[in-house]
Design a protein around this motif. Sequence first.
Motif, PDB file in Angstrom:
ATOM      1  N   GLN A  28       0.824  -1.202   0.000  1.00  0.00           N
ATOM      2  CA  GLN A  28       0.000   0.000   0.000  1.00  0.00           C
ATOM      3  C   GLN A  28       0.870   1.269   0.000  1.00  0.00           C
ATOM      4  OE1 GLN A  28      -3.401  -1.092   0.917  1.00  0.00           O
ATOM      5  NE2 GLN A  28      -4.179   0.794   0.008  1.00  0.00           N
ATOM      6  N   SER A  29       1.923   1.249   0.818  1.00  0.00           N
ATOM      7  CA  SER A  29       2.748   2.459   0.918  1.00  0.00           C
ATOM      8  C   SER A  29       3.550   2.666  -0.372  1.00  0.00           C
ATOM      9  CB  SER A  29       3.685   2.359   2.124  1.00  0.00           C
ATOM     10  OG  SER A  29       4.648   1.359   1.906  1.00  0.00           O
ATOM     11  N   GLN A  30       3.918   1.567  -1.027  1.00  0.00           N
ATOM     12  CA  GLN A  30       4.606   1.705  -2.318  1.00  0.00           C
ATOM     13  C   GLN A  30       3.694   2.352  -3.347  1.00  0.00           C
ATOM     14  OE1 GLN A  30       6.123  -2.381  -2.722  1.00  0.00           O
ATOM     15  NE2 GLN A  30       7.889  -1.465  -3.764  1.00  0.00           N
ATOM     16  N   VAL A  31       2.434   1.936  -3.345  1.00  0.00           N
ATOM     17  CA  VAL A  31       1.466   2.520  -4.275  1.00  0.00           C
ATOM     18  C   VAL A  31       1.349   4.018  -4.012  1.00  0.00           C
ATOM     19  CG1 VAL A  31      -0.963   2.581  -4.944  1.00  0.00           C
ATOM     20  CG2 VAL A  31       0.165   0.395  -4.565  1.00  0.00           C
ATOM     21  N   LEU A  32       1.335   4.377  -2.722  1.00  0.00           N
ATOM     22  CA  LEU A  32       1.202   5.793  -2.370  1.00  0.00           C
ATOM     23  C   LEU A  32       2.400   6.585  -2.878  1.00  0.00           C
ATOM     24  CD1 LEU A  32      -0.745   7.660  -0.823  1.00  0.00           C
ATOM     25  CD2 LEU A  32       0.767   7.407   1.165  1.00  0.00           C
ATOM     26  N   ILE A  33       3.603   6.036  -2.671  1.00  0.00           N
ATOM     27  CA  ILE A  33       4.813   6.725  -3.148  1.00  0.00           C
ATOM     28  C   ILE A  33       4.772   6.869  -4.670  1.00  0.00           C
ATOM     29  CG2 ILE A  33       7.325   6.511  -3.415  1.00  0.00           C
ATOM     30  CD1 ILE A  33       7.369   5.140  -0.677  1.00  0.00           C
ATOM     31  N   LEU A  34       4.378   5.781  -5.344  1.00  0.00           N
ATOM     32  CA  LEU A  34       4.268   5.824  -6.806  1.00  0.00           C
ATOM     33  C   LEU A  34       3.297   6.921  -7.234  1.00  0.00           C
ATOM     34  CD1 LEU A  34       4.090   2.123  -8.087  1.00  0.00           C
ATOM     35  CD2 LEU A  34       5.921   3.775  -8.414  1.00  0.00           C
ATOM     36  N   ALA A  35       2.157   6.990  -6.559  1.00  0.00           N
ATOM     37  CA  ALA A  35       1.135   7.964  -6.944  1.00  0.00           C
ATOM     38  C   ALA A  35       1.657   9.383  -6.759  1.00  0.00           C
ATOM     39  CB  ALA A  35      -0.126   7.744  -6.114  1.00  0.00           C
ATOM     40  N   LEU A  36       2.302   9.641  -5.622  1.00  0.00           N
ATOM     41  CA  LEU A  36       2.809  10.996  -5.364  1.00  0.00           C
ATOM     42  C   LEU A  36       3.869  11.384  -6.393  1.00  0.00           C
ATOM     43  CD1 LEU A  36       3.029  10.998  -1.459  1.00  0.00           C
ATOM     44  CD2 LEU A  36       1.373  12.192  -2.922  1.00  0.00           C
ATOM     45  N   ALA A  37       4.787  10.464  -6.633  1.00  0.00           N
ATOM     46  CA  ALA A  37       5.852  10.760  -7.602  1.00  0.00           C
ATOM     47  C   ALA A  37       5.280  10.969  -8.998  1.00  0.00           C
ATOM     48  CB  ALA A  37       6.874   9.622  -7.613  1.00  0.00           C
ATOM     49  N   ALA A  38       4.264  10.160  -9.339  1.00  0.00           N
ATOM     50  CA  ALA A  38       3.668  10.288 -10.667  1.00  0.00           C
ATOM     51  C   ALA A  38       2.954  11.628 -10.810  1.00  0.00           C
ATOM     52  CB  ALA A  38       2.698   9.140 -10.910  1.00  0.00           C
ATOM     53  N   VAL A  39       2.215  12.016  -9.776  1.00  0.00           N
ATOM     54  CA  VAL A  39       1.502  13.296  -9.846  1.00  0.00           C
ATOM     55  C   VAL A  39       2.499  14.448  -9.996  1.00  0.00           C
ATOM     56  CG1 VAL A  39       0.125  14.929  -8.508  1.00  0.00           C
ATOM     57  CG2 VAL A  39      -0.574  12.533  -8.655  1.00  0.00           C
ATOM     58  N   ALA A  40       3.563  14.397  -9.189  1.00  0.00           N
ATOM     59  CA  ALA A  40       4.573  15.460  -9.275  1.00  0.00           C
ATOM     60  C   ALA A  40       5.175  15.511 -10.679  1.00  0.00           C
ATOM     61  CB  ALA A  40       5.672  15.215  -8.235  1.00  0.00           C
ATOM     62  N   THR A  41       5.521  14.345 -11.221  1.00  0.00           N
ATOM     63  CA  THR A  41       6.123  14.295 -12.559  1.00  0.00           C
ATOM     64  C   THR A  41       5.172  14.842 -13.609  1.00  0.00           C
ATOM     65  OG1 THR A  41       7.263  12.292 -11.838  1.00  0.00           O
ATOM     66  CG2 THR A  41       7.276  12.758 -14.192  1.00  0.00           C
ATOM     67  N   LEU A  42       3.892  14.437 -13.519  1.00  0.00           N
ATOM     68  CA  LEU A  42       2.932  14.847 -14.544  1.00  0.00           C
ATOM     69  C   LEU A  42       2.581  16.326 -14.443  1.00  0.00           C
ATOM     70  CD1 LEU A  42       0.618  11.720 -14.798  1.00  0.00           C
ATOM     71  CD2 LEU A  42       2.403  12.496 -16.366  1.00  0.00           C
ATOM     72  N   VAL A  43       2.590  16.869 -13.223  1.00  0.00           N
ATOM     73  CA  VAL A  43       2.332  18.314 -13.095  1.00  0.00           C
ATOM     74  C   VAL A  43       3.443  19.104 -13.787  1.00  0.00           C
ATOM     75  CG1 VAL A  43       2.317  20.225 -11.441  1.00  0.00           C
ATOM     76  CG2 VAL A  43       0.901  18.215 -11.027  1.00  0.00           C
ATOM     77  N   VAL A  44       4.679  18.685 -13.539  1.00  0.00           N
ATOM     78  CA  VAL A  44       5.801  19.378 -14.196  1.00  0.00           C
ATOM     79  C   VAL A  44       5.704  19.215 -15.712  1.00  0.00           C
ATOM     80  CG1 VAL A  44       8.303  19.481 -14.439  1.00  0.00           C
ATOM     81  CG2 VAL A  44       7.295  19.106 -12.191  1.00  0.00           C
ATOM     82  N   LEU A  45       5.369  17.998 -16.157  1.00  0.00           N
ATOM     83  CA  LEU A  45       5.268  17.755 -17.593  1.00  0.00           C
ATOM     84  C   LEU A  45       4.172  18.619 -18.218  1.00  0.00           C
ATOM     85  CD1 LEU A  45       6.393  16.041 -19.941  1.00  0.00           C
ATOM     86  CD2 LEU A  45       4.509  14.448 -19.560  1.00  0.00           C
ATOM     87  N   ALA A  46       3.054  18.777 -17.501  1.00  0.00           N
ATOM     88  CA  ALA A  46       1.961  19.604 -18.026  1.00  0.00           C
ATOM     89  C   ALA A  46       2.413  21.056 -18.153  1.00  0.00           C
ATOM     90  CB  ALA A  46       0.744  19.501 -17.105  1.00  0.00           C
ATOM     91  N   LEU A  47       3.209  21.507 -17.179  1.00  0.00           N
ATOM     92  CA  LEU A  47       3.666  22.899 -17.216  1.00  0.00           C
ATOM     93  C   LEU A  47       4.622  23.144 -18.382  1.00  0.00           C
ATOM     94  CD1 LEU A  47       4.235  23.770 -13.445  1.00  0.00           C
ATOM     95  CD2 LEU A  47       2.530  24.730 -15.000  1.00  0.00           C
ATOM     96  N   ILE A  48       5.543  22.214 -18.608  1.00  0.00           N
ATOM     97  CA  ILE A  48       6.565  22.457 -19.631  1.00  0.00           C
ATOM     98  C   ILE A  48       6.240  21.779 -20.949  1.00  0.00           C
ATOM     99  CG2 ILE A  48       8.364  22.656 -17.856  1.00  0.00           C
ATOM    100  CD1 ILE A  48       9.475  19.967 -18.891  1.00  0.00           C
ATOM    101  N   GLY A  49       5.114  21.068 -21.030  1.00  0.00           N
ATOM    102  CA  GLY A  49       4.830  20.227 -22.193  1.00  0.00           C
ATOM    103  C   GLY A  49       4.895  20.949 -23.519  1.00  0.00           C
ATOM    104  N   ARG A  50       4.206  22.086 -23.632  1.00  0.00           N
ATOM    105  CA  ARG A  50       4.138  22.771 -24.918  1.00  0.00           C
ATOM    106  C   ARG A  50       5.499  23.350 -25.338  1.00  0.00           C
ATOM    107  NH1 ARG A  50      -0.574  27.068 -26.006  1.00  0.00           N
ATOM    108  NH2 ARG A  50      -0.354  27.138 -23.749  1.00  0.00           N
ATOM    109  N   PRO A  51       6.184  24.088 -24.428  1.00  0.00           N
ATOM    110  CA  PRO A  51       7.534  24.528 -24.822  1.00  0.00           C
ATOM    111  C   PRO A  51       8.477  23.357 -25.120  1.00  0.00           C
ATOM    112  CG  PRO A  51       6.755  25.765 -22.934  1.00  0.00           C
ATOM    113  CD  PRO A  51       5.762  24.669 -23.162  1.00  0.00           C
ATOM    114  N   LEU A  52       8.282  22.249 -24.396  1.00  0.00           N
ATOM    115  CA  LEU A  52       9.137  21.082 -24.629  1.00  0.00           C
ATOM    116  C   LEU A  52       8.900  20.515 -26.029  1.00  0.00           C
ATOM    117  CD1 LEU A  52      11.162  19.050 -23.369  1.00  0.00           C
ATOM    118  CD2 LEU A  52       9.193  17.704 -22.639  1.00  0.00           C
TER     119      LEU A  52
END
Lengths: 303, 296
Positions: B144-168
């Motif tokens: 369960q805790s691994q899933v939580l870590i995965l979810a947090l890391a994924a959300v953080a990664t995707l938020v950054v990707l959404a911010l820089i996606g178009r210029p990238l």
Amino acid sequence: MSSTPPRTATHAVPPTGGNSAAPHDPDPDREAGPVLVEVAQATAVLGGRTIWAGVDAAVAAGEFVAILGPNGVGKSTLLKAILGLTPLAAGTVRLLGRPPGQANHQVGYLPQRRSFDASLRVRGVDVVRLGLDGDRWGLPIPGRRSRAATARVRELVELVGAAGYAHRPIGQLSGGEQQRLLIAQALARAPRLLLLDEPLDSLDLPNQAAVAALISRIARAEEVAVVIVAHDVNPILTYLDRVIYLGPGGAVSGTPAQVITSATLTTLYGTPIEVLSTSDGRLVVVGQPEAPALHTDRHGTRP
Amino acid sequence: MTGVFSWNLIADIRDMWSVAFMVNAFRAGTIVAVLAALVGWFMVLRRQSFAGHTLAVVGFPGAAAAVWAGLGVAYGYFGFCLAAALVIAALPQRGNRGYTEQSAVIGTVQAFALAAGMLFIALYGGFLGGTSALLFGSFLGITQSQVLILALAAVATLVVLALIGRPLLFASIDTDVARAHGLPTRALGTAFLLLLGATAAEVSQITGALLVFALLVLPPATAQLLTARPAASLTLSVALALVTVWVALFVAYYSPYPIGFWLTTIAFGLYVLAYAAVAGRARLGTRATHPIAAGA
């Protein structure tokens, strides 16, 4: 024909173009607009090698200017210096009255490039759209602004006559088709100045003529000044207001009638060149040095 | 793997989800599929698959070192992958998109990473059963805790990707013009490599270090074959990755063979199908002038 043709390319020559009302530039049928680009005593050094030194050049609003010169002399570097992409070792550049890099949103830039990778799976319209709002952070949110952007892209695509293929993956288009879309991209933000780096390179002859005519037509219709880097002057010769010849020692500028002469070009290029007149009064330059085979590679390795 | 398969699929799924680790496996798999499909789409577009593969391989010594040092495996994955991303970003870039010069260096790093991983395993001793899980993946025992870590890391990664996606996207396909528009293309490249490192670290925990490609390359590559519209392509990439992960987990649960094999086989099968469909349509010539422009 000028009475004082530039004799050598190895010495800096005083500025002759733009608003300086130089004796070399007595163009009677055109009123010089405000100065868009002003390069003064500029020197570029790349990797310890001086590319050019003491260059003076100016471009006024509404002008159609060609930058000519032998290969490897740094014509592309001059465009990059104007945009602030390559820092100068000495001298100054003003673009639209501001330091380089601060007015780029009012400039359309078409870098010299090989064509897009054939496997690049992005449509032509997407590439045009990036020129409009590709530098914006965050996700594109559907709404009024997004619809306006879509409409603008459609307008641009029609302006360059690319409506028939703009929705295909850009990698699958021909060089001429890609070039039209890239011109549309450069025009996306309604610039006051277009900086085009060898836009006719790698096009076949009919496409060279067509794209040159397109650039000239758009420049007039949209009231955009054009600076075009070229190694073959023939396709654009009829549209030119002024020529800037870039040599290792500096830049020489003048009207085509002054610079495009057998005597002047032969001196500047250091190789015999003849300027002929066709039956309908057009000039043709013969014997101009052609690009070496490694032309694109050389530019590709430049930062 | 443990389940008894019947032809009643509903009952099978209910049976599978009654097992706690399978529920966690589906949660983790879903998170990883979405993340890999989106980050991988940019990786395929930027032709950085080799860099992505190296980042994934680097996760192996990272995980082995973490086990040896008695830390959580996730720390090892993330620590090594992000450090390797910075190393690759610091390599001198030749030309605009040419990663040709880098490839030799990246390959060297990759070989050394594998060797270092074997060393850490030897140092730890008695870890042989875990080696194949680190290399080829395992969905057993995701907590369960691994899933939580995965979810947090994924959300953080995707938020950054959404911010820089178009210029990238701009910087990826049109570097010079993007620079002229004032975009920091080099910094964008570094930011993307860090996102790729984080993604590789996450995906490795499900697919193993060697089969990250099953999710990072295949769904995006398949999607890009099918459509040239960026938004549709990204959506399709996610859908393909989700189908791949869900079907693979289901099949793996009822078969004696490892999850990594099923993941890769399904993703590869989808790619081959898409390739055949596109090639077939072009061959038929029914839409010779608009090969796949209107797809999806």
